[in-house]
Write a protein that holds these residues in place. Structure first.
Motif, PDB file in Angstrom:
ATOM      1  N   LEU A  97     -28.510  12.456  14.434  1.00 16.91           N
ATOM      2  CA  LEU A  97     -28.329  12.700  12.977  1.00 16.91           C
ATOM      3  C   LEU A  97     -26.659  12.805  12.698  1.00 16.91           C
ATOM      4  O   LEU A  97     -25.634  13.225  13.334  1.00 16.91           O
ATOM      5  N   GLY A  98     -26.286  12.033  11.619  1.00 15.63           N
ATOM      6  CA  GLY A  98     -24.865  11.657  11.205  1.00 15.63           C
ATOM      7  C   GLY A  98     -24.921  11.293   9.642  1.00 15.63           C
ATOM      8  O   GLY A  98     -25.739  10.906   8.988  1.00 15.63           O
ATOM      9  N   ALA A  99     -23.549  11.485   9.244  1.00 11.92           N
ATOM     10  CA  ALA A  99     -23.173  11.059   8.022  1.00 11.92           C
ATOM     11  C   ALA A  99     -21.730  11.060   7.933  1.00 11.92           C
ATOM     12  O   ALA A  99     -21.067  11.546   8.652  1.00 11.92           O
ATOM     13  N   ALA A 100     -21.342  10.250   7.028  1.00 14.55           N
ATOM     14  CA  ALA A 100     -19.923   9.882   6.773  1.00 14.55           C
ATOM     15  C   ALA A 100     -19.510  10.396   5.130  1.00 14.55           C
ATOM     16  O   ALA A 100     -20.480  10.139   4.388  1.00 14.55           O
ATOM     17  N   ASP A 162     -27.914  29.868   9.648  1.00 18.37           N
ATOM     18  CA  ASP A 162     -26.958  29.832  10.512  1.00 18.37           C
ATOM     19  C   ASP A 162     -25.569  29.218  10.162  1.00 18.37           C
ATOM     20  O   ASP A 162     -24.834  28.729  10.880  1.00 18.37           O
ATOM     21  N   THR A 163     -25.387  28.875   8.928  1.00 20.17           N
ATOM     22  CA  THR A 163     -24.101  28.095   8.405  1.00 20.17           C
ATOM     23  C   THR A 163     -22.846  28.885   8.540  1.00 20.17           C
ATOM     24  O   THR A 163     -22.913  30.262   7.974  1.00 20.17           O
ATOM     25  N   LYS A 164     -21.887  28.297   9.115  1.00 21.74           N
ATOM     26  CA  LYS A 164     -20.552  28.941   9.531  1.00 21.74           C
ATOM     27  C   LYS A 164     -19.493  28.078   9.211  1.00 21.74           C
ATOM     28  O   LYS A 164     -19.638  26.885   9.454  1.00 21.74           O
ATOM     29  N   GLY A 165     -18.670  28.444   8.717  1.00 17.17           N
ATOM     30  CA  GLY A 165     -17.430  27.827   8.643  1.00 17.17           C
ATOM     31  C   GLY A 165     -16.641  27.859   7.271  1.00 17.17           C
ATOM     32  O   GLY A 165     -17.225  28.392   6.256  1.00 17.17           O
ATOM     33  N   LEU A 166     -15.827  26.860   6.987  1.00 17.21           N
ATOM     34  CA  LEU A 166     -15.051  26.684   5.834  1.00 17.21           C
ATOM     35  C   LEU A 166     -15.925  26.266   4.338  1.00 17.21           C
ATOM     36  O   LEU A 166     -15.621  26.404   3.416  1.00 17.21           O
ATOM     37  N   HIS A 167     -16.956  25.426   4.775  1.00 15.17           N
ATOM     38  CA  HIS A 167     -17.900  24.634   4.193  1.00 15.17           C
ATOM     39  C   HIS A 167     -19.079  25.725   3.801  1.00 15.17           C
ATOM     40  O   HIS A 167     -20.157  25.129   3.244  1.00 15.17           O
ATOM     41  N   ALA A 168     -19.050  27.053   4.051  1.00 14.46           N
ATOM     42  CA  ALA A 168     -20.427  27.577   4.357  1.00 14.46           C
ATOM     43  C   ALA A 168     -21.060  27.838   2.939  1.00 14.46           C
ATOM     44  O   ALA A 168     -20.651  27.766   1.801  1.00 14.46           O
ATOM     45  N   GLY A 169     -22.413  27.459   3.047  1.00 21.63           N
ATOM     46  CA  GLY A 169     -23.293  27.510   1.940  1.00 21.63           C
ATOM     47  C   GLY A 169     -24.629  26.863   2.117  1.00 21.63           C
ATOM     48  O   GLY A 169     -24.690  26.375   3.234  1.00 21.63           O
ATOM     49  N   LEU A 170     -25.423  26.949   1.375  1.00 18.51           N
ATOM     50  CA  LEU A 170     -26.975  26.355   1.922  1.00 18.51           C
ATOM     51  C   LEU A 170     -26.884  24.942   1.250  1.00 18.51           C
ATOM     52  O   LEU A 170     -26.713  25.029  -0.105  1.00 18.51           O
ATOM     53  N   SER A 171     -27.105  23.894   1.888  1.00 15.64           N
ATOM     54  CA  SER A 171     -27.063  22.649   1.294  1.00 15.64           C
ATOM     55  C   SER A 171     -27.996  21.565   2.048  1.00 15.64           C
ATOM     56  O   SER A 171     -27.816  21.901   3.466  1.00 15.64           O
ATOM     57  N   LEU A 172     -28.201  20.535   1.528  1.00 17.81           N
ATOM     58  CA  LEU A 172     -28.993  19.585   2.379  1.00 17.81           C
ATOM     59  C   LEU A 172     -28.281  18.140   2.131  1.00 17.81           C
ATOM     60  O   LEU A 172     -28.238  17.767   1.056  1.00 17.81           O
ATOM     61  N   ASP A 173     -27.179  17.764   2.976  1.00 17.35           N
ATOM     62  CA  ASP A 173     -26.672  16.664   2.608  1.00 17.35           C
ATOM     63  C   ASP A 173     -27.409  15.373   2.798  1.00 17.35           C
ATOM     64  O   ASP A 173     -28.377  15.436   3.293  1.00 17.35           O
ATOM     65  N   VAL A 174     -26.919  14.166   2.428  1.00 18.21           N
ATOM     66  CA  VAL A 174     -27.621  12.593   2.828  1.00 18.21           C
ATOM     67  C   VAL A 174     -27.115  12.567   4.268  1.00 18.21           C
ATOM     68  O   VAL A 174     -25.933  12.267   4.424  1.00 18.21           O
ATOM     69  N   PHE A 175     -28.242  12.593   5.147  1.00 19.13           N
ATOM     70  CA  PHE A 175     -27.954  12.101   6.707  1.00 19.13           C
ATOM     71  C   PHE A 175     -28.832  11.166   7.049  1.00 19.13           C
ATOM     72  O   PHE A 175     -30.052  10.785   6.465  1.00 19.13           O
ATOM     73  N   ASP A 176     -28.409  10.226   7.957  1.00 20.49           N
ATOM     74  CA  ASP A 176     -29.014   9.412   8.719  1.00 20.49           C
ATOM     75  C   ASP A 176     -29.762  10.195   9.813  1.00 20.49           C
ATOM     76  O   ASP A 176     -28.777  10.587  10.523  1.00 20.49           O
ATOM     77  N   VAL A 177     -30.929   9.728  10.369  1.00 22.05           N
ATOM     78  CA  VAL A 177     -31.428   9.969  11.589  1.00 22.05           C
ATOM     79  C   VAL A 177     -32.055   8.953  12.199  1.00 22.05           C
ATOM     80  O   VAL A 177     -32.841   8.028  11.607  1.00 22.05           O
ATOM     81  N   TRP A 178     -31.588   8.925  13.592  1.00 26.73           N
ATOM     82  CA  TRP A 178     -32.150   7.702  14.289  1.00 26.73           C
ATOM     83  C   TRP A 178     -32.409   8.197  15.556  1.00 26.73           C
ATOM     84  O   TRP A 178     -31.944   9.402  16.147  1.00 26.73           O
ATOM     85  N   LYS A 179     -33.340   7.612  16.466  1.00 28.61           N
ATOM     86  CA  LYS A 179     -33.722   7.684  17.894  1.00 28.61           C
ATOM     87  C   LYS A 179     -32.410   7.636  18.657  1.00 28.61           C
ATOM     88  O   LYS A 179     -31.538   6.717  18.619  1.00 28.61           O
ATOM     89  N   THR A 180     -32.494   8.783  19.646  1.00 19.33           N
ATOM     90  CA  THR A 180     -31.104   8.701  20.378  1.00 19.33           C
ATOM     91  C   THR A 180     -31.366   7.660  21.450  1.00 19.33           C
ATOM     92  O   THR A 180     -32.548   7.404  21.726  1.00 19.33           O
ATOM     93  N   GLY A 181     -30.028   6.898  21.567  1.00 17.66           N
ATOM     94  CA  GLY A 181     -30.192   5.941  22.513  1.00 17.66           C
ATOM     95  C   GLY A 181     -30.366   4.464  22.085  1.00 17.66           C
ATOM     96  O   GLY A 181     -29.981   3.715  22.486  1.00 17.66           O
TER      97      GLY A 181
END
Length: 188
Positions: A97-100, A162-181
């Protein structure tokens, strides 16, 4: 000023990790026993915390689990994680899973994400696509702790916790998901 320096340092460290991970397309966890254990543990944690997760996973066509999705930003940022697809109680594939991102943002965040595919059709869309987009489709519903899963017409439920960190909060960003490999989609 001291807090800003600490946040900036944390963001730079996180951004360095994400940037390095994205360039190599390899995260610390690769498919195998440590990732498998983290996936199973994360799914059990989600089911224990959210009654909606427990009930939704009972008859799910598939469950995609990312134990750790790290997001780091310092004007330019990114997110990434490794996970596994569970079908009929067994791990059947590994996904990345990744996003820029770009803009005025600073921070580091880590969260667990569980995607419950209610229908075989929705699961087939993930499995047959080179690039499945989370957050860019209306077929994914972010489930909050008090949400009623039965009221949703979405074909995929997303649990972020289990959101932790300086961006903490509940959100669903736009992510790309692809098969590993496989190669990361070239449009990103």
């Amino acid at each position: 000023m001291k807090h800003f320096s600490l946040r900036l340092s944390a963001a730079l460290t996180g951004l360095t990790l994400i940037t390095g991970l994205g360039a190599s397309q390899t995260l610390a966890q690769t498919p195998g026993q440590p990732l498998n254990e983290a996936v199973v543990s994360t799914l059990h944690d989600c089911q224990a915390r959210f009654s909606q997760c427990q009930s939704a996973t009972q008859n799910a066509a598939g469950i995609l689990v990312f134990p750790s999705v790290v997001k780091a930003d310092l004007i330019i940022g990114g997110s990434g994680g490794k996970g596994a697809l569970i079908e009929h109680g067994k791990i059947t594939g590994y996904y990345s899973l990744g996003a820029a991102s770009a803009g005025l943002q600073v921070g580091v965040q880590n969260a667990s994400q569980v995607y419950v595919f209610k229908t075989q059709s929705a699961l087939n869309e993930l499995k047959q696509s080179q690039d499945w987009n989370v957050g860019a489709t209306s077929n994914v519903t972010l489930m909050a702790a008090d949400a009623n899963a039965r009221a949703s017409t979405a074909s995929v439920y997303a649990f972020v916790f289990d959101t932790k960190g300086l961006h903490a909060g509940l959100s669903l960003d736009v992510f790309d998901v692809w098969k590993t490999g496989g190669a990361r989609p070239s449009n990103h």
